[in-house]
Design a protein around this motif. Sequence first.
Motif, PDB file in Angstrom:
ATOM      1  N   LEU A 241     -36.122   4.139  18.796  1.00 14.77           N
ATOM      2  CA  LEU A 241     -36.874   3.439  19.836  1.00 14.77           C
ATOM      3  C   LEU A 241     -37.052   4.337  21.048  1.00 14.77           C
ATOM      4  N   PHE A 242     -35.941   4.904  21.539  1.00 12.57           N
ATOM      5  CA  PHE A 242     -35.986   5.719  22.756  1.00 12.57           C
ATOM      6  C   PHE A 242     -36.902   6.923  22.557  1.00 12.57           C
ATOM      7  N   ALA A 243     -36.682   7.664  21.467  1.00 18.28           N
ATOM      8  CA  ALA A 243     -37.502   8.848  21.215  1.00 18.28           C
ATOM      9  C   ALA A 243     -38.927   8.476  20.841  1.00 18.28           C
ATOM     10  N   GLY A 244     -39.097   7.304  20.212  1.00 16.30           N
ATOM     11  CA  GLY A 244     -40.410   6.910  19.730  1.00 16.30           C
ATOM     12  C   GLY A 244     -41.373   6.520  20.816  1.00 16.30           C
ATOM     13  N   TYR A 245     -40.867   6.021  21.944  1.00 17.02           N
ATOM     14  CA  TYR A 245     -41.827   5.671  22.994  1.00 17.02           C
ATOM     15  C   TYR A 245     -41.627   6.465  24.267  1.00 17.02           C
ATOM     16  N   GLU A 246     -40.403   6.819  24.613  1.00 19.87           N
ATOM     17  CA  GLU A 246     -40.153   7.462  25.899  1.00 19.87           C
ATOM     18  C   GLU A 246     -40.902   8.782  26.033  1.00 19.87           C
ATOM     19  N   THR A 247     -40.796   9.641  25.036  1.00 20.66           N
ATOM     20  CA  THR A 247     -41.467  10.934  25.133  1.00 20.66           C
ATOM     21  C   THR A 247     -42.982  10.789  25.059  1.00 20.66           C
ATOM     22  N   THR A 248     -43.480   9.903  24.191  1.00 22.08           N
ATOM     23  CA  THR A 248     -44.930   9.729  24.077  1.00 22.08           C
ATOM     24  C   THR A 248     -45.500   9.089  25.328  1.00 22.08           C
ATOM     25  N   MET A 249     -44.780   8.162  25.934  1.00 21.65           N
ATOM     26  CA  MET A 249     -45.212   7.590  27.210  1.00 21.65           C
ATOM     27  C   MET A 249     -45.378   8.684  28.254  1.00 21.65           C
ATOM     28  N   ASN A 250     -44.396   9.574  28.349  1.00 16.98           N
ATOM     29  CA  ASN A 250     -44.479  10.646  29.336  1.00 16.98           C
ATOM     30  C   ASN A 250     -45.585  11.638  28.991  1.00 16.98           C
ATOM     31  N   LEU A 251     -45.815  11.878  27.701  1.00 17.62           N
ATOM     32  CA  LEU A 251     -46.915  12.751  27.303  1.00 17.62           C
ATOM     33  C   LEU A 251     -48.255  12.159  27.707  1.00 17.62           C
ATOM     34  N   LEU A 252     -48.472  10.881  27.420  1.00 19.89           N
ATOM     35  CA  LEU A 252     -49.739  10.236  27.772  1.00 19.89           C
ATOM     36  C   LEU A 252     -49.957  10.210  29.282  1.00 19.89           C
ATOM     37  N   ALA A 253     -48.904   9.897  30.028  1.00 22.52           N
ATOM     38  CA  ALA A 253     -49.034   9.825  31.485  1.00 22.52           C
ATOM     39  C   ALA A 253     -49.284  11.206  32.076  1.00 22.52           C
ATOM     40  N   SER A 254     -48.523  12.201  31.636  1.00 19.67           N
ATOM     41  CA  SER A 254     -48.682  13.549  32.181  1.00 19.67           C
ATOM     42  C   SER A 254     -50.021  14.156  31.798  1.00 19.67           C
ATOM     43  N   ALA A 255     -50.450  13.951  30.557  1.00 19.64           N
ATOM     44  CA  ALA A 255     -51.747  14.475  30.132  1.00 19.64           C
ATOM     45  C   ALA A 255     -52.880  13.818  30.922  1.00 19.64           C
ATOM     46  N   SER A 256     -52.776  12.516  31.162  1.00 15.23           N
ATOM     47  CA  SER A 256     -53.802  11.827  31.951  1.00 15.23           C
ATOM     48  C   SER A 256     -53.854  12.370  33.370  1.00 15.23           C
ATOM     49  N   LEU A 257     -52.684  12.575  33.962  1.00 15.44           N
ATOM     50  CA  LEU A 257     -52.634  13.131  35.314  1.00 15.44           C
ATOM     51  C   LEU A 257     -53.247  14.530  35.344  1.00 15.44           C
ATOM     52  N   LEU A 258     -52.929  15.358  34.372  1.00 13.49           N
ATOM     53  CA  LEU A 258     -53.488  16.711  34.340  1.00 13.49           C
ATOM     54  C   LEU A 258     -55.008  16.683  34.211  1.00 13.49           C
ATOM     55  N   LEU A 259     -55.531  15.793  33.385  1.00 11.06           N
ATOM     56  CA  LEU A 259     -56.983  15.713  33.223  1.00 11.06           C
ATOM     57  C   LEU A 259     -57.659  15.179  34.478  1.00 11.06           C
ATOM     58  N   LEU A 260     -57.027  14.221  35.133  1.00  8.13           N
ATOM     59  CA  LEU A 260     -57.598  13.674  36.371  1.00  8.13           C
ATOM     60  C   LEU A 260     -57.594  14.690  37.500  1.00  8.13           C
ATOM     61  N   THR A 261     -56.657  15.619  37.466  1.00  4.11           N
ATOM     62  CA  THR A 261     -56.580  16.641  38.516  1.00  4.11           C
ATOM     63  C   THR A 261     -57.227  17.962  38.100  1.00  4.11           C
ATOM     64  N   HIS A 262     -57.739  18.028  36.866  1.00  2.31           N
ATOM     65  CA  HIS A 262     -58.470  19.198  36.378  1.00  2.31           C
ATOM     66  C   HIS A 262     -59.769  18.718  35.730  1.00  2.31           C
ATOM     67  N   PRO A 263     -60.713  18.241  36.534  1.00  4.78           N
ATOM     68  CA  PRO A 263     -61.923  17.630  35.970  1.00  4.78           C
ATOM     69  C   PRO A 263     -62.725  18.567  35.080  1.00  4.78           C
ATOM     70  N   HIS A 264     -62.658  19.883  35.316  1.00  6.66           N
ATOM     71  CA  HIS A 264     -63.400  20.805  34.453  1.00  6.66           C
ATOM     72  C   HIS A 264     -62.813  20.824  33.040  1.00  6.66           C
TER      73      HIS A 264
END
Length: 417
Positions: A241-264
């Motif tokens: 449970l912990f590994a199945g959602y915790e890391t993927t949650m952080n991946l989705l959030a961090s990737a979204s933040l990177l894309l929002l701050t790197h529009p190109h």
Amino acid sequence: MAAEPEVLDPADESFARDPYPYYAALRSQRPVARVALANGTHAWLVTGYEQTRAVLADPRFSNVPPQAAGRPKPDSPAQRARACLARHMLNSDAPDHTRLRRLTSAAFSPRRVDALRPRIEDLTDGLVRDLAARLDRDGSADLVDAFAFPLPVLVIGEVLGVPEADRDALRAWTYRVGSPADALEQGAVDEAWTRLYGYFTGLIAEKRRAPGGDLFSALVHDSSEGGLDDGELLAMAFLLLFAGYETTMNLLASASLLLLTHPHELAAARREGPDRWAAVVEEALRHASPLEGTTWRRTTEAVDLGAGARIPAGASVLAVLASANRDPSRFPDPNAFRPDRYGAGPERAAPHVAFGHGPHFCVGSRLARLEAATALPRLFAAFPGMRLAAEPTQLPYRPGLLVRGPRRLPVTAAPSD
């Protein structure tokens, strides 16, 4: 380059937000170094890429948790619960680790993982609709709460057979046990371990009474290789449970933040399609490792890692994946977010270590990649005018040395969306 502080405090908010200058200073001076921690203990931090891979592949670094990795704790129900739930395969060595991993690997085979794609697409589209309604109603939304958290919880919940109604409580408890106690109110961590123990005890009983087609039901009733005893089942439930959602949650959030701050880079992904989105996922894993560090290791004998780095026997050792993934000796311009480094061709970057290395390489890595590569393009296609509604440098991050990602990610959408 600024010198690293004399004492490392993983609960410090400024460190949690941006630990990379500290790691860069440490890595350039001593890529394998004994450091003082704010909890009064010392540990060896491994921050270089080559040294990290060496540690993760070397059986002299035992995964059985070192007793000196934190403050001494008196016996209590919470401590007994924690000890039981910590018996998972990340905290074991061969041959126990080999047996435990074999029992779970079949559930994460490429065929079974890839078969989840249509369901991930359906779940993503449902969350996108909910997010659109929230943005229409409130004008803004937290992308962690509305998207990055629920998607992997729904996916791993289906794989494990965890009821959707329990997801918020499980999120709160696993958040606490993944954070340093100093960052939370007194007793919060102990309560979370006790609650998790009680929850999974009940879940095992339910799967015995009424098994379903999920992985956890299969583990409860599997008698091959002797099966899992009750303690191992409890620990396996917690780990998956912990590994199945915790890391993927952080991946989705961090990737979204990177894309929002790197529009190109977002524009390039939209323009170029699936291969570019896959490269975005790989670069997000490298640049913003959802696991900041591995679980603790303990040296079973003195180990010489070269360049004068000799770790004594019985030492607590932490391989810092987030630092290894920004080692300039392996990744040119390591602090830049450049998905093209994971494009096709001979210039492809070195493999990152976001999922570890060696015998404990993450069994769910294919599922995490699939979720991100499926969900991110659908999210950004649905909201072409999405904007970050906060200063990126002020976003709160998870404290600690284990997992890393933004705790909140407020966004708005343009009226045309």
